[in-house]
Design a protein around this motif. Structure first.
Motif, short mmCIF file in Angstrom:
data_model
loop_
_atom_site.label_atom_id
_atom_site.label_comp_id
_atom_site.label_asym_id
_atom_site.label_seq_id
_atom_site.Cartn_x
_atom_site.Cartn_y
_atom_site.Cartn_z
N LEU A 158 0.63 -1.11 0.21
CA LEU A 158 -0.07 -0.15 0.01
C LEU A 158 0.83 1.20 -0.07
CD1 LEU A 158 -2.83 1.13 0.45
CD2 LEU A 158 -2.53 0.91 2.87
N HIS A 159 0.55 2.17 -0.83
CA HIS A 159 1.04 3.55 -0.93
C HIS A 159 0.49 4.67 -0.28
CE1 HIS A 159 2.89 7.15 -3.18
NE2 HIS A 159 3.84 7.16 -2.09
N ILE A 160 0.76 5.34 0.68
CA ILE A 160 -0.04 6.37 1.51
C ILE A 160 0.88 7.75 1.60
CG2 ILE A 160 -1.58 4.84 2.46
CD1 ILE A 160 -0.31 5.26 4.95
N VAL A 199 5.33 5.24 2.91
CA VAL A 199 4.75 6.30 3.10
C VAL A 199 5.41 7.32 2.19
CG1 VAL A 199 4.22 7.93 4.80
CG2 VAL A 199 3.74 5.36 5.40
N GLY A 200 4.58 8.27 1.68
CA GLY A 200 5.30 9.51 0.92
C GLY A 200 6.06 8.84 -0.38
N THR A 201 7.40 9.49 -0.42
CA THR A 201 8.42 8.83 -1.33
C THR A 201 9.65 8.45 -0.77
OG1 THR A 201 6.93 10.16 -3.16
CG2 THR A 201 9.11 9.29 -3.91
N PRO A 202 9.82 7.73 -0.24
CA PRO A 202 11.28 7.49 0.60
C PRO A 202 12.35 7.18 -0.40
CG PRO A 202 9.86 5.66 0.63
CD PRO A 202 9.14 6.57 -0.13
N LYS A 203 13.54 7.45 0.07
CA LYS A 203 14.65 7.05 -0.83
C LYS A 203 15.01 5.59 -0.84
CE LYS A 203 17.40 11.21 0.30
NZ LYS A 203 15.98 11.99 0.37
N ILE A 225 4.90 -0.97 -5.49
CA ILE A 225 3.94 -0.38 -4.74
C ILE A 225 3.93 1.07 -5.10
CG2 ILE A 225 3.22 0.48 -2.24
CD1 ILE A 225 4.62 -2.03 -1.33
N LEU A 226 4.93 1.83 -5.21
CA LEU A 226 5.01 3.20 -5.98
C LEU A 226 4.18 3.41 -7.06
CD1 LEU A 226 8.16 4.38 -4.56
CD2 LEU A 226 6.23 5.33 -3.60
N ALA A 227 4.36 2.35 -7.96
CA ALA A 227 3.83 2.42 -9.51
C ALA A 227 2.25 2.13 -9.37
CB ALA A 227 4.73 1.40 -10.26
#
Length: 173
Positions: A52-54, A133-137, A161-163
């Motif tokens: 999940l991306h939040i 969570v967010g856009t981590p490195k 997940i990000l995609a």
């Protein structure tokens, strides 16, 4: 709570009121649900979505939809059964304790990063999940050897997940 209003000058000299909504209200809303599930004989258990991306400030609510099993949603963190840390260094770990069928647990994610979690009685069966969570490195865990193979094999990639935003259990297999 009152929401501040401002007046702006639009084209052609028209004046219009505009609501200024604080960013914390934009993030607020209904919790995102993650189902805890299992097949009829209890031989296969899973979280759905498993990935999940939040955004920071959003809440996830786990609900046990499995009529035959109790489940937990437990962060990988040394304070939880001496499990390896697989959440951001400054993030707060969580443990739902055992949820019986129909029970829920909620947690609000404040820090950007990758959060891996598991079900205490079903970790060996690969009942794990990942929340980005967010856009981590890029995140690489140094302690993969401390997890069961079934758990390691079950985690969807951060990139996927990000995609996709959500990875459902059936599509993660």
């Amino acid at each position: 709570m009152s929401i501040p209003r401002r007046t702006v000058l639009l084209a052609a000299g028209v004046i219009a009121p505009v609501l200024i909504v604080p960013s914390r209200l934009l993030r607020a809303g209904a919790a995102i649900e993650v189902a805890m599930q299992g097949n009829l004989n209890g031989g296969y258990v899973w979280f759905d979505p498993i990935g999940l991306h939040i955004m920071p400030g959003q809440t996830v609510r786990w609900i046990n939809h499995d009529p035959g099993n109790a489940h937990t949603a437990t962060a990988y963190h040394p304070t939880n059964f001496q499990r390896p840390q697989r959440i951001p260094e400054t993030a707060q770990p969580w443990d739902s304790d055992y949820l019986m069928p129909g029970e829920t647990f909620s947690f609000t994610f404040e820090k950007e990063g990758v959060y891996d979690y598991f079900c205490v009685p079903h970790e060996q069966a690969g009942m794990v999940g990942r929340i980005v969570v967010g856009t981590p490195k890029d995140v690489t865990w140094k302690n993969d050897a401390d997890l069961p193979k079934a758990a390691l094999d079950a985690f969807p990639s951060v990139h996927d997940i990000l995609a996709r935003g959500r990875i459902h259990a059936e599509s993660a297999q």
